[in-house]
Write an enzyme that holds these catalytic residues in place. Structure first.
Site, PDB file in Angstrom:
ATOM      1  N   SER A  48       0.868  -1.175   0.000  1.00  0.00           N
ATOM      2  CA  SER A  48       0.000   0.000   0.000  1.00  0.00           C
ATOM      3  C   SER A  48       0.905   1.225   0.000  1.00  0.00           C
ATOM      4  CB  SER A  48      -0.928  -0.006   1.219  1.00  0.00           C
ATOM      5  OG  SER A  48      -0.199  -0.206   2.403  1.00  0.00           O
ATOM      6  N   GLU A  50       1.360   5.538   0.721  1.00  0.00           N
ATOM      7  CA  GLU A  50       0.853   6.720   1.419  1.00  0.00           C
ATOM      8  C   GLU A  50       1.277   7.994   0.683  1.00  0.00           C
ATOM      9  OE1 GLU A  50       1.008   6.635   5.708  1.00  0.00           O
ATOM     10  OE2 GLU A  50       1.723   8.698   5.705  1.00  0.00           O
ATOM     11  N   ASP A  76      -0.889  15.495  15.743  1.00  0.00           N
ATOM     12  CA  ASP A  76      -0.125  16.472  16.528  1.00  0.00           C
ATOM     13  C   ASP A  76      -0.567  17.839  16.083  1.00  0.00           C
ATOM     14  OD1 ASP A  76       1.689  14.736  17.950  1.00  0.00           O
ATOM     15  OD2 ASP A  76       2.584  14.322  15.995  1.00  0.00           O
ATOM     16  N   PHE A 104      12.785  14.297   9.602  1.00  0.00           N
ATOM     17  CA  PHE A 104      11.596  13.510   9.959  1.00  0.00           C
ATOM     18  C   PHE A 104      11.863  12.652  11.184  1.00  0.00           C
ATOM     19  CE2 PHE A 104      10.175  13.362   5.310  1.00  0.00           C
ATOM     20  CZ  PHE A 104       9.455  14.516   5.477  1.00  0.00           C
ATOM     21  N   HIS A 137       3.770  -1.066   3.755  1.00  0.00           N
ATOM     22  CA  HIS A 137       3.110   0.222   3.501  1.00  0.00           C
ATOM     23  C   HIS A 137       4.221   1.247   3.252  1.00  0.00           C
ATOM     24  CE1 HIS A 137      -0.046   3.306   3.918  1.00  0.00           C
ATOM     25  NE2 HIS A 137       0.827   4.008   4.620  1.00  0.00           N
TER      26      HIS A 137
HETATM   27  P1  FAD Z   1      -2.247   7.858  20.239  1.00  0.00           P
HETATM   28  O1  FAD Z   1      -2.371   6.414  19.953  1.00  0.00           O
HETATM   29  O2  FAD Z   1      -3.394   8.552  20.843  1.00  0.00           O
HETATM   30  O3  FAD Z   1      -0.944   8.034  21.172  1.00  0.00           O
HETATM   31  C1  FAD Z   1      -0.402   9.313  21.403  1.00  0.00           C
HETATM   32  C2  FAD Z   1       0.446   9.271  22.674  1.00  0.00           C
HETATM   33  O4  FAD Z   1      -0.419   9.158  23.820  1.00  0.00           O
HETATM   34  C3  FAD Z   1       1.391   8.071  22.778  1.00  0.00           C
HETATM   35  O5  FAD Z   1       2.553   8.513  23.440  1.00  0.00           O
HETATM   36  C4  FAD Z   1       0.636   7.073  23.636  1.00  0.00           C
HETATM   37  O6  FAD Z   1       1.516   6.198  24.340  1.00  0.00           O
HETATM   38  C5  FAD Z   1      -0.116   7.984  24.584  1.00  0.00           C
HETATM   39  N1  FAD Z   1      -1.415   7.448  25.030  1.00  0.00           N
HETATM   40  C6  FAD Z   1      -2.373   6.906  24.259  1.00  0.00           C
HETATM   41  N2  FAD Z   1      -3.445   6.561  25.022  1.00  0.00           N
HETATM   42  C7  FAD Z   1      -3.156   6.937  26.279  1.00  0.00           C
HETATM   43  C8  FAD Z   1      -3.858   6.888  27.515  1.00  0.00           C
HETATM   44  N3  FAD Z   1      -5.096   6.378  27.590  1.00  0.00           N
HETATM   45  N4  FAD Z   1      -3.256   7.388  28.634  1.00  0.00           N
HETATM   46  C9  FAD Z   1      -2.008   7.925  28.570  1.00  0.00           C
HETATM   47  N5  FAD Z   1      -1.278   8.002  27.400  1.00  0.00           N
HETATM   48  C10 FAD Z   1      -1.850   7.515  26.287  1.00  0.00           C
HETATM   49  N6  FAD Z   1      -0.185  12.627  11.870  1.00  0.00           N
HETATM   50  C11 FAD Z   1      -1.017  13.504  11.258  1.00  0.00           C
HETATM   51  O7  FAD Z   1      -1.184  14.626  11.749  1.00  0.00           O
HETATM   52  N7  FAD Z   1      -1.651  13.191  10.085  1.00  0.00           N
HETATM   53  C12 FAD Z   1      -1.536  11.973   9.511  1.00  0.00           C
HETATM   54  O8  FAD Z   1      -2.121  11.710   8.475  1.00  0.00           O
HETATM   55  C13 FAD Z   1      -0.681  11.013  10.153  1.00  0.00           C
HETATM   56  N8  FAD Z   1      -0.555   9.762   9.636  1.00  0.00           N
HETATM   57  C14 FAD Z   1       0.194   8.836  10.327  1.00  0.00           C
HETATM   58  C15 FAD Z   1       0.243   7.524   9.839  1.00  0.00           C
HETATM   59  C16 FAD Z   1       0.987   6.552  10.506  1.00  0.00           C
HETATM   60  C17 FAD Z   1       0.997   5.135   9.971  1.00  0.00           C
HETATM   61  C18 FAD Z   1       1.725   6.904  11.669  1.00  0.00           C
HETATM   62  C19 FAD Z   1       2.569   5.869  12.356  1.00  0.00           C
HETATM   63  C20 FAD Z   1       1.676   8.196  12.161  1.00  0.00           C
HETATM   64  C21 FAD Z   1       0.906   9.170  11.514  1.00  0.00           C
HETATM   65  N9  FAD Z   1       0.796  10.488  11.998  1.00  0.00           N
HETATM   66  C22 FAD Z   1      -0.013  11.389  11.354  1.00  0.00           C
HETATM   67  C23 FAD Z   1       1.522  10.899  13.198  1.00  0.00           C
HETATM   68  C24 FAD Z   1       0.674  10.771  14.470  1.00  0.00           C
HETATM   69  O9  FAD Z   1      -0.453  11.620  14.390  1.00  0.00           O
HETATM   70  C25 FAD Z   1       1.554  11.170  15.656  1.00  0.00           C
HETATM   71  O10 FAD Z   1       2.553  10.207  15.857  1.00  0.00           O
HETATM   72  C26 FAD Z   1       0.786  11.479  16.924  1.00  0.00           C
HETATM   73  O11 FAD Z   1       1.718  12.074  17.856  1.00  0.00           O
HETATM   74  C27 FAD Z   1       0.218  10.273  17.632  1.00  0.00           C
HETATM   75  O12 FAD Z   1      -0.886   9.789  16.998  1.00  0.00           O
HETATM   76  P2  FAD Z   1      -1.490   8.371  17.427  1.00  0.00           P
HETATM   77  O13 FAD Z   1      -2.713   8.155  16.661  1.00  0.00           O
HETATM   78  O14 FAD Z   1      -0.459   7.315  17.385  1.00  0.00           O
HETATM   79  O15 FAD Z   1      -1.852   8.705  18.975  1.00  0.00           O
END
Ligand code: FAD
Length: 279
Positions: free
Chosen positions: A10, A12, A103, A210, A260
């Site tokens: 896939s 991105e 973020d 990055f 991916h």
């Molecule tokens: P989460 O899973 O919510 O985690 C964020 C942080 O909070 C982690 O440190 C986790 O350990 C902690 N955490 C989670 N749940 C809890 C809880 N209940 N209590 C305490 N701590 C907790 N960013 C963008 O802006 N746009 C995109 O399109 C994008 N695409 C991405 C695609 C992939 C495949 C990846 C790997 C990253 C992508 N990102 C993107 C980056 C991502 O948004 C960042 O890494 C962001 O900081 C974390 O997102 P997440 O969904 O992993 O967050």
């Protein structure tokens, strides 16, 4: 020895900002479609900053007859805004989402009704049932803001238990980190497919930038070689092709469910790696 050549891939993309960027991406996609991707995904700027561009690119991909996944980040969003966007995506025919926290760019207040990606996944499932196939992010080398690797693994497990079907990882250059992560998740009873995210190496400065931001580690031996090449982009690309092809081969031999590619809207490096892999 390499296992099956029929490994799903896939790709991105990010939403282009200019009409020229849109044309260039369209041409890059056409070249990449030769590899018959399972789907193509489009990133989404946190705080909704790229929503229009993301949705337009997703529409283009669907119109080209390829499955498209829209990334969807929830930081700063409200339930009402997420509900509205889910309805829009459904009306567009989108069936896959990559659900993220995101973020916020500096300058945005925290705000919003969602704190973590697990909140978003739970909300999407509650609102739309099984309408979407949901992918979440996984971090074999730990998310940079996590308290510890164990805490991050539990956060990952919570996203899957909230209803994610699969995960895509942050990129990495050390396959041990990936296999350890998958094993540890399995021990917690989390066994959805974890597709490794692959970042081709084509420029040292871009990669260093990055990696500093995302917490993805560049092993010292790779960093040293890249720095020694200086501005010699031909050597950087040749070295990057060797390193990333070897990584993909190790992953394939270890039985990964797919690859991916973070294409950065370019086709050449991804095509070269896939050609070397015989995909
Ligand atoms: P989460 O899973 O919510 O985690 C964020 C942080 O909070 C982690 O440190 C986790 O350990 C902690 N955490 C989670 N749940 C809890 C809880 N209940 N209590 C305490 N701590 C907790 N960013 C963008 O802006 N746009 C995109 O399109 C994008 N695409 C991405 C695609 C992939 C495949 C990846 C790997 C990253 C992508 N990102 C993107 C980056 C991502 O948004 C960042 O890494 C962001 O900081 C974390 O997102 P997440 O969904 O992993 O967050």
């Amino acid at each position: 020895m390499s296992s099956s050549a029929a490994l799903p891939v896939s790709f991105e993309f990010f939403p282009p900002k200019t009409p020229e960027g849109v044309d260039k991406l369209r041409a890059a996609r056409q070249r990449l479609y030769a590899l018959k991707p399972e789907f193509c995904s489009v990133t989404y700027g946190a705080g909704g900053s790229t929503q229009e561009g993301t949705f337009n690119t997703v529409r283009d991909i669907l119109a080209e007859g390829v499955a498209a996944a829209s990334h969807f980040s929830c930081i700063g969003a409200t339930q009402a805004s997420v509900r509205e966007q889910l309805a829009q995506l459904k009306a567009m025919g989108v069936q896959r989402l990559v659900a993220l926290r995101g973020d916020l760019p500096s300058g945005y207040g925290a705000g919003g009704e969602f704190h973590y990606a697990s909140d978003l996944v739970a909300f999407i499932r509650a609102e739309t049932g099984d309408d979407f196939h949901i992918e979440v992010a996984a971090y074999p080398e730990m998310h940079p803001q996590a308290k510890s690797p164990d805490a991050d693994l539990l956060a990952y497990a919570a996203k899957v238990k909230a209803g994610a079907n699969a995960a895509i990882t942050q990129y990495f250059y050390n396959s041990d980190a990936y296999f350890r992560f998958v094993d540890d998740a399995y021990k917690l009873g989390v066994d959805v497919p974890v597709v490794p995210g692959i970042m081709p190496i084509t420029s040292s400065t871009q990669l260093m930038r990055f990696s500093d931001a995302s917490g993805a580690e560049i092993p010292r031996w790779i960093r040293t070689r890249l720095m020694a090449y200086g501005d010699d982009t031909t050597s950087i690309k040749a070295f990057g092709l060797d390193v990333v092809t070897d990584l993909c081969d190790q992953l394939r031999n270890g039985g990964v469910p797919g690859l991916h590619f973070y294409t950065m809207n370019q086709s050449a490096a991804t095509l070269d790696i896939c050609e070397r892999l015989g995909l």
